[in-house]
Design a protein around this motif. Sequence first.
Motif, PDB file in Angstrom:
ATOM      1  N   ARG A 348       0.817  -1.212   0.000  1.00 45.84           N
ATOM      2  CA  ARG A 348       0.000   0.000   0.000  1.00 45.84           C
ATOM      3  C   ARG A 348       0.853   1.266   0.000  1.00 45.84           C
ATOM      4  O   ARG A 348       2.012   1.264   0.397  1.00 45.84           O
ATOM      5  CB  ARG A 348      -0.925   0.031   1.222  1.00 45.84           C
ATOM      6  N   VAL A 349       0.229   2.350  -0.389  1.00 47.31           N
ATOM      7  CA  VAL A 349       0.845   3.667  -0.296  1.00 47.31           C
ATOM      8  C   VAL A 349       0.799   4.116   1.162  1.00 47.31           C
ATOM      9  O   VAL A 349      -0.111   3.749   1.914  1.00 47.31           O
ATOM     10  CB  VAL A 349       0.090   4.670  -1.201  1.00 47.31           C
ATOM     11  N   LEU A 350       1.782   4.892   1.594  1.00 48.23           N
ATOM     12  CA  LEU A 350       1.770   5.429   2.956  1.00 48.23           C
ATOM     13  C   LEU A 350       0.507   6.262   3.185  1.00 48.23           C
ATOM     14  O   LEU A 350      -0.103   6.766   2.244  1.00 48.23           O
ATOM     15  CB  LEU A 350       3.015   6.283   3.193  1.00 48.23           C
ATOM     16  N   ARG A 351       0.127   6.423   4.436  1.00 50.57           N
ATOM     17  CA  ARG A 351      -1.085   7.167   4.764  1.00 50.57           C
ATOM     18  C   ARG A 351      -0.894   8.682   4.690  1.00 50.57           C
ATOM     19  O   ARG A 351      -1.785   9.412   4.271  1.00 50.57           O
ATOM     20  CB  ARG A 351      -1.532   6.843   6.189  1.00 50.57           C
ATOM     21  N   ALA A 352       0.260   9.158   5.151  1.00 48.64           N
ATOM     22  CA  ALA A 352       0.457  10.585   5.441  1.00 48.64           C
ATOM     23  C   ALA A 352       0.353  11.454   4.195  1.00 48.64           C
ATOM     24  O   ALA A 352       0.907  11.128   3.149  1.00 48.64           O
ATOM     25  CB  ALA A 352       1.803  10.797   6.121  1.00 48.64           C
ATOM     26  N   ARG A 353      -0.298  12.595   4.340  1.00 47.54           N
ATOM     27  CA  ARG A 353      -0.541  13.488   3.212  1.00 47.54           C
ATOM     28  C   ARG A 353       0.320  14.747   3.266  1.00 47.54           C
ATOM     29  O   ARG A 353       0.151  15.662   2.469  1.00 47.54           O
ATOM     30  CB  ARG A 353      -2.026  13.879   3.176  1.00 47.54           C
ATOM     31  N   THR A 354       1.235  14.798   4.236  1.00 43.41           N
ATOM     32  CA  THR A 354       2.174  15.919   4.345  1.00 43.41           C
ATOM     33  C   THR A 354       3.570  15.362   4.561  1.00 43.41           C
ATOM     34  O   THR A 354       3.729  14.237   5.070  1.00 43.41           O
ATOM     35  CB  THR A 354       1.812  16.847   5.522  1.00 43.41           C
ATOM     36  N   PRO A 355       4.619  16.124   4.211  1.00 42.14           N
ATOM     37  CA  PRO A 355       5.983  15.636   4.420  1.00 42.14           C
ATOM     38  C   PRO A 355       6.291  15.310   5.885  1.00 42.14           C
ATOM     39  O   PRO A 355       6.966  14.314   6.174  1.00 42.14           O
ATOM     40  CB  PRO A 355       6.853  16.781   3.897  1.00 42.14           C
TER      41      PRO A 355
END
Length: 478
Positions: A348-355
């Motif tokens: 899966r892609v990581l969850r976080a939407r910010t650096p």
Amino acid sequence: MHEWGSGAPVKEGVLQDILDPGAPLTTDSVITRVVTVAGGRFAPGHLGELTRIVGFDLVDAGLTETGKVQARVRDLPSRVVVYLLLAAGLFAEVGFGQVWQRMIAGLDGLAVATPTAGALAQARRRSGPAPLRALFDLLRGPAAGLATKGVYWRGLLVTALDGTMMCCPDTAANLQVYHRGGGFHGGTGYPMVRLLALVACGTRTVIDATFGASSVGETTYTLDLLRGMRRGMIVLADRNFASQALLAAVRETGAHLLVRVKNSRNLPVCARLPDGSYPSRMGSVEVRVLCCEITITTSAGSRSETCKLVTTLLDPDCPATEIVRLYHDRWEIETAFLELKSTILGGRVLRARTPRGVEQEIYALLVTYQALRVAITDATLGCPDVDPDRASFTIALNAARDQLIHAAGVIETTVVDLVGIIGERVLDHLMPARRLRTNPRVVKRAISKFVASTARGRTRGPSLEATIAINILTDIDP
């Protein structure tokens, strides 16, 4: 007193087994279990049995070091938020709200908070990545003793250095730091994070790791990993790391290096050792060069390939063929990356939407992975004949999930048990000792019709038993 995290027992209710709701009660089945967790609002802050490895003291030390201890005790204290991030690594397929439900599932009878999704997000932002990075620094390391089978070679800790790529959400914030990958998808790919790690080959524990934008090369990130290298260690690496500057930097740490170089690389022959290898120099570092031909033979035929290895091990008592065989252990780091990206994350892609969120999540994943690997290593310490690579990472992961849901084994009893439930399940389901087998490389899952058409006719067949012959080449004129 319980507000600050002392142990508080939680007793499960009595369950009655009623075969017929309309019939009188004839049988009582009583299931009683005592669960000991932290007190008060700190109770949800646990990782099941893995809490013995990632203990309250370690988490609190990381929070104190980074100045992230809460000013007042809220429904989501800082310690609980850290454990929430770690637990998310065990349950990568669900959102944080469902992770929270799993953390409190075993706390029946205890009043716990029911935070909203917004409250959980705000708490994660408030914590930031710093405590997770500090916690990783406290846990990283080889986690093995000298008696652990398959970890040391001639008294040297065998390690591997390599990099991999991870995908993060395609948001405007992430794209300011991370860049999309190339390939067939062009501009539709996810932003990529380059992760570089130094791994102990025998236990696959992480000695150190660093990550950042994919625009920065692996050799540049390697400089951040020099702090994890030391005397008494040998580092295995592929051709990408065969630079003179990097070789000198690694040697300054006291560690030895074994790296593959291009066959066309010109390394002068200063002499000839009895085993066919020869001393040479790369920049200011004296090295030993091994040119070899490796032949793999199966029932389907044989295949040979020539390769050139360079090492700072100059002792002629270390046979060249033994060093060549040692280099194969470099592939253990690929298995470690597979466990992190495929077994834990499930691709899966990581969850976080910010650096900042990406940094926080990756450090949390590394801590969770390290805790599982330490649990596996602890289980095999009492079995000197068992190589840790026979332990199933998947079984350890699923056992850790079960223990978290039941809030079991959170606080160690007076009798220290290194094995625990996780270790028992691992030892009960050891994989067979490794056999030398090979399988032709094929496309296992086509990502486009173009790839499917080019891969037609190449199907995955059974793996074949193989034998390896190593021939040290000596046809270079000194």
